[in-house]
Design a protein around this motif. Structure first.
Motif, mmCIF file in Angstrom:
data_model
loop_
_atom_site.group_PDB
_atom_site.id
_atom_site.type_symbol
_atom_site.label_atom_id
_atom_site.label_comp_id
_atom_site.label_asym_id
_atom_site.label_seq_id
_atom_site.Cartn_x
_atom_site.Cartn_y
_atom_site.Cartn_z
ATOM 1 N N TYR A 74 -5.912 -2.794 8.775
ATOM 2 C CA TYR A 74 -4.658 -2.658 8.041
ATOM 3 C C TYR A 74 -4.881 -1.742 6.849
ATOM 4 O O TYR A 74 -5.886 -1.858 6.142
ATOM 5 C CB TYR A 74 -4.157 -4.017 7.553
ATOM 6 N N ALA A 75 -3.948 -0.811 6.635
ATOM 7 C CA ALA A 75 -4.070 0.104 5.508
ATOM 8 C C ALA A 75 -2.683 0.459 4.994
ATOM 9 O O ALA A 75 -1.700 0.445 5.747
ATOM 10 C CB ALA A 75 -4.817 1.377 5.917
ATOM 11 N N LEU A 76 -2.623 0.783 3.702
ATOM 12 C CA LEU A 76 -1.384 1.243 3.085
ATOM 13 C C LEU A 76 -1.321 2.757 3.208
ATOM 14 O O LEU A 76 -2.245 3.456 2.777
ATOM 15 C CB LEU A 76 -1.336 0.830 1.614
ATOM 16 N N LEU A 77 -0.242 3.271 3.802
ATOM 17 C CA LEU A 77 -0.074 4.707 3.985
ATOM 18 C C LEU A 77 1.160 5.198 3.247
ATOM 19 O O LEU A 77 2.138 4.448 3.076
ATOM 20 C CB LEU A 77 0.056 5.054 5.469
ATOM 21 N N ASN A 78 1.114 6.436 2.817
ATOM 22 C CA ASN A 78 2.246 7.072 2.172
ATOM 23 C C ASN A 78 3.239 7.515 3.243
ATOM 24 O O ASN A 78 2.864 8.208 4.196
ATOM 25 C CB ASN A 78 1.763 8.283 1.360
ATOM 26 N N ALA A 79 4.495 7.134 3.103
ATOM 27 C CA ALA A 79 5.484 7.429 4.132
ATOM 28 C C ALA A 79 5.954 8.875 4.105
ATOM 29 O O ALA A 79 6.645 9.324 5.017
ATOM 30 C CB ALA A 79 6.689 6.500 3.984
ATOM 31 N N LYS A 80 5.570 9.622 3.065
ATOM 32 C CA LYS A 80 5.955 11.027 2.986
ATOM 33 C C LYS A 80 5.022 11.902 3.802
ATOM 34 O O LYS A 80 5.463 12.808 4.518
ATOM 35 C CB LYS A 80 5.971 11.482 1.539
ATOM 36 N N ASN A 81 3.709 11.630 3.704
ATOM 37 C CA ASN A 81 2.743 12.496 4.372
ATOM 38 C C ASN A 81 1.758 11.751 5.267
ATOM 39 O O ASN A 81 0.923 12.372 5.926
ATOM 40 C CB ASN A 81 1.974 13.323 3.346
ATOM 41 N N GLY A 82 1.810 10.416 5.287
ATOM 42 C CA GLY A 82 0.936 9.634 6.141
ATOM 43 C C GLY A 82 -0.462 9.445 5.588
ATOM 44 O O GLY A 82 -1.316 8.859 6.266
ATOM 45 N N LYS A 83 -0.723 9.908 4.377
ATOM 46 C CA LYS A 83 -2.057 9.769 3.811
ATOM 47 C C LYS A 83 -2.347 8.323 3.440
ATOM 48 O O LYS A 83 -1.472 7.601 2.959
ATOM 49 C CB LYS A 83 -2.201 10.662 2.581
ATOM 50 N N GLU A 84 -3.600 7.919 3.689
ATOM 51 C CA GLU A 84 -3.991 6.553 3.373
ATOM 52 C C GLU A 84 -4.127 6.382 1.864
ATOM 53 O O GLU A 84 -4.814 7.153 1.193
ATOM 54 C CB GLU A 84 -5.306 6.200 4.069
ATOM 55 N N VAL A 85 -3.464 5.334 1.357
ATOM 56 C CA VAL A 85 -3.543 5.019 -0.065
ATOM 57 C C VAL A 85 -4.683 4.049 -0.328
ATOM 58 O O VAL A 85 -5.478 4.215 -1.247
ATOM 59 C CB VAL A 85 -2.208 4.425 -0.571
ATOM 60 N N LYS A 86 -4.772 3.040 0.539
ATOM 61 C CA LYS A 86 -5.804 2.027 0.343
ATOM 62 C C LYS A 86 -5.975 1.210 1.615
ATOM 63 O O LYS A 86 -4.996 0.903 2.299
ATOM 64 C CB LYS A 86 -5.409 1.106 -0.821
ATOM 65 N N GLU A 87 -7.220 0.879 1.925
ATOM 66 C CA GLU A 87 -7.489 -0.016 3.051
ATOM 67 C C GLU A 87 -7.252 -1.456 2.621
ATOM 68 O O GLU A 87 -7.552 -1.833 1.489
ATOM 69 C CB GLU A 87 -8.929 0.154 3.532
ATOM 70 N N ILE A 88 -6.701 -2.249 3.541
ATOM 71 C CA ILE A 88 -6.420 -3.654 3.227
ATOM 72 C C ILE A 88 -7.429 -4.564 3.924
ATOM 73 O O ILE A 88 -8.036 -5.432 3.303
ATOM 74 C CB ILE A 88 -4.985 -4.035 3.660
ATOM 75 N N ALA A 89 -7.604 -4.390 5.212
ATOM 76 C CA ALA A 89 -8.557 -5.205 5.989
ATOM 77 C C ALA A 89 -9.012 -4.386 7.186
ATOM 78 O O ALA A 89 -8.274 -3.523 7.687
ATOM 79 C CB ALA A 89 -7.899 -6.503 6.451
ATOM 80 N N ASN A 90 -10.250 -4.635 7.672
ATOM 81 C CA ASN A 90 -10.759 -3.771 8.734
ATOM 82 C C ASN A 90 -11.461 -4.482 9.890
ATOM 83 O O ASN A 90 -11.816 -3.848 10.869
ATOM 84 C CB ASN A 90 -11.712 -2.726 8.150
ATOM 85 N N ASN A 91 -11.707 -5.778 9.801
ATOM 86 C CA ASN A 91 -12.401 -6.518 10.867
ATOM 87 C C ASN A 91 -13.763 -5.920 11.212
ATOM 88 O O ASN A 91 -14.228 -5.996 12.353
ATOM 89 C CB ASN A 91 -11.524 -6.587 12.126
#
Length: 721
Positions: free
Chosen positions: A438-455
């Protein structure tokens, strides 16, 4: 003596697990050892740029609020530990102003989607908890003005006034197995996939609801064996193909005047009412109506005061029209609609009168999810398979159809939960090689803002098993059909050897099993079989989804013909691979897949050595009306389509080993299917194996059931393949 010691030493050495060669066990699979960590009940708020997650273990639970921009926890809205009345939290919904929360506890499942529960209303500011009803109720929903809650109980609708605490019963004719108000009957729930058949308008002064008169629907009964000296019978209304369905009618209740009007649909075929939804105009209700064949759909608007019906959109298809929940109304009451009318599922924009403004998305690919419309920027957010039919990506496109942007860059399966202002989205991503992250992405350009969880911990733990990879490919049959497939080979694969082949499929209309996403429970079983020396493969034949309407709808009126041909033809292709032992090919399926595996070992008795069928349909005459008639029409109209593709009609062809499995409390695919198949096999003097699971439903689970079931199937494969 020395030689014995050396032999014993060598035996012990070989018995020790080699580093990186740990074996998967069924106990691990069904004990949850490979379960991924997730964001349970992730919900975006509507009024603030925040989201909530239900955290806490079994028997507890708390609703935590997070900020979309920072991912930081803002507060705990409520914890069940603080209230003795709450035995954990099963699910929750917010009021429209998000000042109150409806909390469900002690839920009791009815059918696939439906349940009753104890509900409590929690006031966030005052931290007060109030019980909604002394009884367990269904589908409670806040009114748009935040003052009331409607719910279903014993086939009737009620309205609870939060200011006074008074409850008013608004329908009175509800009777079990006869009349249902505002809650769907069995077949609507299963096949139109909704339970709450009522909706509040934007003013909170009207409730539209569907009434189901199922008094003429034939009744099905099941024996329940546990709990008494004598079995008990559970009876419910179940319309099989060609039989009577519920007579449905639409009603609008006026909360202020305590009056109800019945809506008349003149000159429109309203056999089914699969969707109702109030528009942004508080007195205009949208209603989707469809005929019994489900190939003629009308979208109409109903005036909530006068009851006047206005036709807005009419869509027909030579086969069938799928029902979706993508209808979205914009501020001017123009609306977004998805349709397959150009051969692929795409997004369309219509004005409020139903005039087409434009087709927003186009191409030989399908839109697979609609996420929403940002009224500030005029952008639509959606998911599609443009990057390959086995993958899913998130896109942004202007309502004008311009400036399309792919917002996810990792190849696999991407799903999005958008912030209320559409500035961010939480992206869940997985592939056959990467567990869900799970990651937070910017809806304008799709760039990752921050990772939330990765298993990552799960991935690291699985590294000890040296698991084989799932290889995606395309199989071209001798008839020229190109079919998506995956293959799992043993990790120590030797191309000079011959391996037995075990095939898995589902094959139902519009389904997909060949998808680039992380492992399911079944996948771990397949990996375990690969560790034991089997090649496992899955092929999505004609009739499956996300490759266009023609590919999906070719099976119309002949379920089980082309799908079975494709599995047999694919097995022949795979059997010609140098490393496949063509004399040792097996197949497995559940539900529609069980129907398929049964037909395959019969019609393909020269190809398949063994088959396992779990909870199979064995004749579509025995299955429900909505699903079956959508693809087959009625038995009265299409008798040959039903009978020629029924496994029961081909039992005399059985040559290989066949394992038939069913639960006696299966309310979906009745155990009657297996019993009639068994009788036909017996009368054809065919030997077979079968297993019956008392009081288990279509999923056949509970306690050690899945472990025992998969142990049985594993042993059958080992013995017969």
């Amino acid at each position: 003596m020395k030689n014995i010691k050396n032999s014993l030493y060598l035996f012990l050495l070989l018995s020790l697990p080699v580093l990186g060669q740990q074996k998967i066990t069924l106990e691990e699979i069904w004990g949850g050892a490979f379960r991924t960590q997730g964001m349970y009940s992730l919900e975006a708020m509507k009024n603030t740029n925040q989201y909530t997650v239900l955290n806490g273990g079994w028997g507890s639970g708390q609703i935590d609020l997070y900020d979309f921009a920072t991912l930081e926890k803002v507060t705990t809205i409520i914890s069940s530990k603080d209230f003795s009345e709450l035995d954990g939290i099963d699910s929750y919904t917010f009021s429209p102003d998000e000042k109150k929360v409806l909390i469900a506890v002690n839920s009791e499942q009815i059918f696939r989607h439906s349940f009753v529960a104890d509900y409590f209303i929690y006031d966030i500011a005052s931290k007060k908890l109030v019980r909604l009803s002394d009884d367990k109720v269904q589908e409670p929903t806040f009114s748009a003005d935040n003052s009331k809650i409607a719910y279903g109980y014993n086939n009737n609708l009620y309205v609870y006034d939060m200011a006074t605490g008074a409850t008013k019963q608004i329908t009175t004719d509800g009777v079990k197995n006869a009349v249902i108000n505002g809650i769907t009957d069995w077949v609507y729930e299963e096949e139109f996939a909704f339970v709450r058949a009522y909706d509040w308008n934007a003013a909170g002064d009207k409730i539209a609801y569907i009434r189901f008169d199922e008094s003429e629907v034939p009744e099905f009964s099941m024996d329940i064996y546990q709990g008494g000296l004598y079995p008990q019978q559970y009876s419910f209304k179940y319309p099989k193909a060609g039989e009577n369905n519920s007579k449905v009618s639409l009603h609008i209740y006026d909360v202020k005047n305590n009056t109800t009007q019945k809506i008349a649909f003149t000159n429109i075929d309203a056999y089914y009412i699969p969707r109702i939804k109030w528009t942004n105009d508080e007195q205009t209700l949208s209603v989707q109506l469809i005929n019994r064949h489900q190939n003629d759909l009308n979208l109409v608007f109903v005036n909530g005061n006068s009851g006047k019906v206005t036709s807005v959109l009419h869509e027909t298809d030579k086969a069938y029209v799928d029902i979706t929940d993508n209808l979205t109304f914009l501020n001017d009451n123009s609306f977004i609609w998805t349709s397959e009318k150009d051969g692929f599922n795409h997004i369309y924009h219509y004005d409020k009168s139903g005039k087409l403004i434009r087709q927003v998305t186009k191409g030989d690919w399908e839109v697979t999810a609609y996420y929403g419309f940002d009224k500030k920027t005029g952008n639509i957010f959606y998911q599609s398979v443009e990057n390959g039919s086995i993958n899913r990506d998130v896109y942004r496109i202007a309502l004008t159809g311009k400036n399309k942007t792919r917002l996810t860059q990792k190849t696999g399966t991407n799903n999005a939960t958008f912030s209320p202002n559409f500035e961010y989205f939480i992206n869940s991503f997985s592939s056959a090689q990467e567990p869900t992250s799970y990651a937070l992405l910017n809806a304008k350009n799709g760039k990752e803002v921050k990772e939330i969880a990765n298993n990552k911990a799960l991935k690291d733990r699985l590294a000890n098993y040296n698991l084989p990879t799932k290889e995606f490919t395309t199989i071209k049959t001798d008839k020229g059909h190109e079919l998506n497939a995956w293959i799992i080979k043993p990790a120590n694969f030797d191309s000079s050897k011959k391996y037995p082949l075990f095939m898995y499929q589902y094959s139902g209309p519009g389904s997909q099993e060949v998808a680039n996403k992380w492992n399911s429970y079944n996948d771990y079983w397949f990996l375990m079989l690969a560790q034991r020396g089997y090649i496992v493969a899955c092929v999505d034949g004609r009739g499956t989804g996300f490759k266009g309407a023609d590919f999906k709808k070719v099976t119309y009126k002949e379920l089980g013909k082309y799908e079975v041909e494709d599995q047999i033809d694919a097995a022949k292709v795979l059997g010609r691979y140098d490393y496949v032992d063509a004399s040792r090919i097996g197949i497995f399926g559940w539900s529609f897949g069980g129907f398929m595996s049964s037909n395959c070992i019969l019609k393909g008795n020269d190809v398949f050595k063994m088959a396992i069928a779990v909870a199979p349909v064995t004749n579509w005459r025995l299955y429900d009306s909505v699903y079956t008639e959508r693809y087959m029409q009625t038995p009265q109209e299409n008798a040959s389509g039903y009978d020629e593709n029924s496994p029961i009609s081909h039992v005399g062809k059985l040559e290989g080993s066949y394992l038939l499995i069913h639960g006696t409390a299966d309310d979906n695919v009745h155990v009657q299917n297996t019993m009639l198949m068994v009788e036909a096999l017996v009368q054809a003097n065919k030997q077979f194996d079968w297993a019956i699971y008392p009081d288990k439903n279509h999923g056949i689970y509970g306690g050690a059931t899945r472990l025992q079931l998969f142990t049985k199937m594993t042993n059958f494969i080992k013995e017969k393949l």
